[in-house]
Enzyme design. Structure first.
Site, PDB file in Angstrom:
ATOM      1  N   TRP A   1      18.028  17.312   6.667  1.00  0.00           N
ATOM      2  CA  TRP A   1      18.470  17.509   8.121  1.00  0.00           C
ATOM      3  C   TRP A   1      17.515  17.185   9.050  1.00  0.00           C
ATOM      4  O   TRP A   1      16.065  17.574   8.911  1.00  0.00           O
ATOM      5  CB  TRP A   1      19.023  19.025   8.462  1.00  0.00           C
ATOM      6  CG  TRP A   1      19.513  19.256   9.828  1.00  0.00           C
ATOM      7  CD1 TRP A   1      19.072  19.679  10.781  1.00  0.00           C
ATOM      8  CD2 TRP A   1      20.998  18.810   9.933  1.00  0.00           C
ATOM      9  NE1 TRP A   1      19.970  19.388  11.768  1.00  0.00           N
ATOM     10  CE2 TRP A   1      21.344  19.184  11.347  1.00  0.00           C
ATOM     11  CE3 TRP A   1      22.129  18.368   9.042  1.00  0.00           C
ATOM     12  CZ2 TRP A   1      22.452  18.822  12.007  1.00  0.00           C
ATOM     13  CZ3 TRP A   1      23.326  18.133   9.906  1.00  0.00           C
ATOM     14  CH2 TRP A   1      23.438  18.538  11.056  1.00  0.00           C
TER      15      TRP A   1
ATOM     16  N   CYS B   1      12.583  20.897   9.641  1.00  0.00           N
ATOM     17  CA  CYS B   1      12.483  20.911  11.069  1.00  0.00           C
ATOM     18  C   CYS B   1      13.695  21.396  11.575  1.00  0.00           C
ATOM     19  O   CYS B   1      14.813  21.094  11.323  1.00  0.00           O
ATOM     20  CB  CYS B   1      12.371  19.394  11.836  1.00  0.00           C
ATOM     21  SG  CYS B   1      12.408  19.155  13.525  1.00  0.00           S
ATOM     22  N   VAL B   2      13.534  22.617  12.527  1.00  0.00           N
ATOM     23  CA  VAL B   2      14.860  23.132  13.315  1.00  0.00           C
ATOM     24  C   VAL B   2      14.617  23.091  14.671  1.00  0.00           C
ATOM     25  O   VAL B   2      13.537  23.856  15.102  1.00  0.00           O
ATOM     26  CB  VAL B   2      14.964  24.633  12.851  1.00  0.00           C
ATOM     27  CG1 VAL B   2      16.143  25.512  13.368  1.00  0.00           C
ATOM     28  CG2 VAL B   2      14.939  24.640  11.261  1.00  0.00           C
TER      29      VAL B   2
ATOM     30  N   GLU C   1      21.077  24.381  21.707  1.00  0.00           N
ATOM     31  CA  GLU C   1      21.702  25.103  22.880  1.00  0.00           C
ATOM     32  C   GLU C   1      21.805  26.672  22.385  1.00  0.00           C
ATOM     33  O   GLU C   1      22.474  27.425  23.089  1.00  0.00           O
ATOM     34  CB  GLU C   1      22.808  24.504  23.497  1.00  0.00           C
ATOM     35  CG  GLU C   1      22.521  23.312  24.137  1.00  0.00           C
ATOM     36  CD  GLU C   1      23.677  22.435  24.618  1.00  0.00           C
ATOM     37  OE1 GLU C   1      24.756  23.036  24.474  1.00  0.00           O
ATOM     38  OE2 GLU C   1      23.566  21.580  25.359  1.00  0.00           O
ATOM     39  N   THR C   2      22.154  26.804  21.021  1.00  0.00           N
ATOM     40  CA  THR C   2      22.200  28.251  20.400  1.00  0.00           C
ATOM     41  C   THR C   2      21.254  28.840  19.623  1.00  0.00           C
ATOM     42  O   THR C   2      20.116  28.245  19.740  1.00  0.00           O
ATOM     43  CB  THR C   2      23.409  27.922  19.138  1.00  0.00           C
ATOM     44  OG1 THR C   2      22.894  27.264  18.129  1.00  0.00           O
ATOM     45  CG2 THR C   2      24.632  27.103  19.901  1.00  0.00           C
TER      46      THR C   2
ATOM     47  N   HIS D   1      20.813  29.580  16.352  1.00  0.00           N
ATOM     48  CA  HIS D   1      20.801  29.255  15.017  1.00  0.00           C
ATOM     49  C   HIS D   1      19.184  29.121  14.502  1.00  0.00           C
ATOM     50  O   HIS D   1      19.049  29.714  13.558  1.00  0.00           O
ATOM     51  CB  HIS D   1      21.674  27.891  14.843  1.00  0.00           C
ATOM     52  CG  HIS D   1      21.065  26.508  15.249  1.00  0.00           C
ATOM     53  ND1 HIS D   1      20.904  26.231  16.258  1.00  0.00           N
ATOM     54  CD2 HIS D   1      20.253  25.752  14.249  1.00  0.00           C
ATOM     55  CE1 HIS D   1      20.014  25.214  16.102  1.00  0.00           C
ATOM     56  NE2 HIS D   1      19.631  24.860  14.742  1.00  0.00           N
TER      57      HIS D   1
END
Length: 165
Positions: free
Chosen positions: A31, A89-90, A94-95, A97
């Protein structure tokens, strides 16, 4: 120190151990691949630049950062692997999570290191946006992959020091 004030690719190289016989696993989240591939390149090249042999570096891919802990555990359980570098990488978005994922990954990787007694390195970016991620994956703030690889090298040096007392 905030990474905006530090270049992640600049570090002390005093008293580094010989890593030519050490084996490394690099676990990479798929991701945010543009970012994680740059992190991998930095980590891999840093290991090579400081003495690791190509044949002693193995790569494993996981779907996302949340899966880094289990991927790291599988590699760390192998007796021939000396250190594991987890790269992901996170992005905030907008949330919330990222709060849950980042906490779980940090705790999971910590637990793997404590359970196996091997260096398991948290090379996960936690930026607010894509540009901040790119800035820390080979951009203006250096490469977190470089820093993660150097951390693995230094932890192996400390392990060698502790066990040779």
């Amino acid at each position: 120190m905030a990474s905006e004030l530090k270049n992640l690719s600049v570090f002390s190289t005093d008293h580094l151990p010989d890593i030519s016989h050490r084996q490394f696993a690099i676990v990479v989240a798929e991701w945010n691949a543009e970012v994680t591939e740059a992190l991998f390149s930095g980590a891999y090249q840093t290991l090579i630049n400081y003495g690791a042999k190509v044949e002693n570096i193995v790569r494993g891919n996981v779907p996302g950062s949340f899966e880094l802990s289990l991927g790291a555990q599988w590699f760390a359980q192998r007796t021939e692997i000396d250190a594991v570098i987890a790269l992901g990488c996170v992005i905030q978005g907008e949330t919330k999570h990222n709060d849950y994922i980042n906490h779980a990954v940090a705790q999971g990787l910590t637990n793997v290191g404590l359970q196996t007694g091997k260096p398991v390195i948290f090379g996960v970016l936690t930026p607010n946006n894509q540009q901040q991620a790119l800035d820390r994956a080979g951009g203006v703030h250096g490469n977190k992959g470089d820093e993660a690889a150097m951390t693995a090298i230094k932890m192996l040096g400390l392990q060698q020091q502790v066990y040779s007392l």
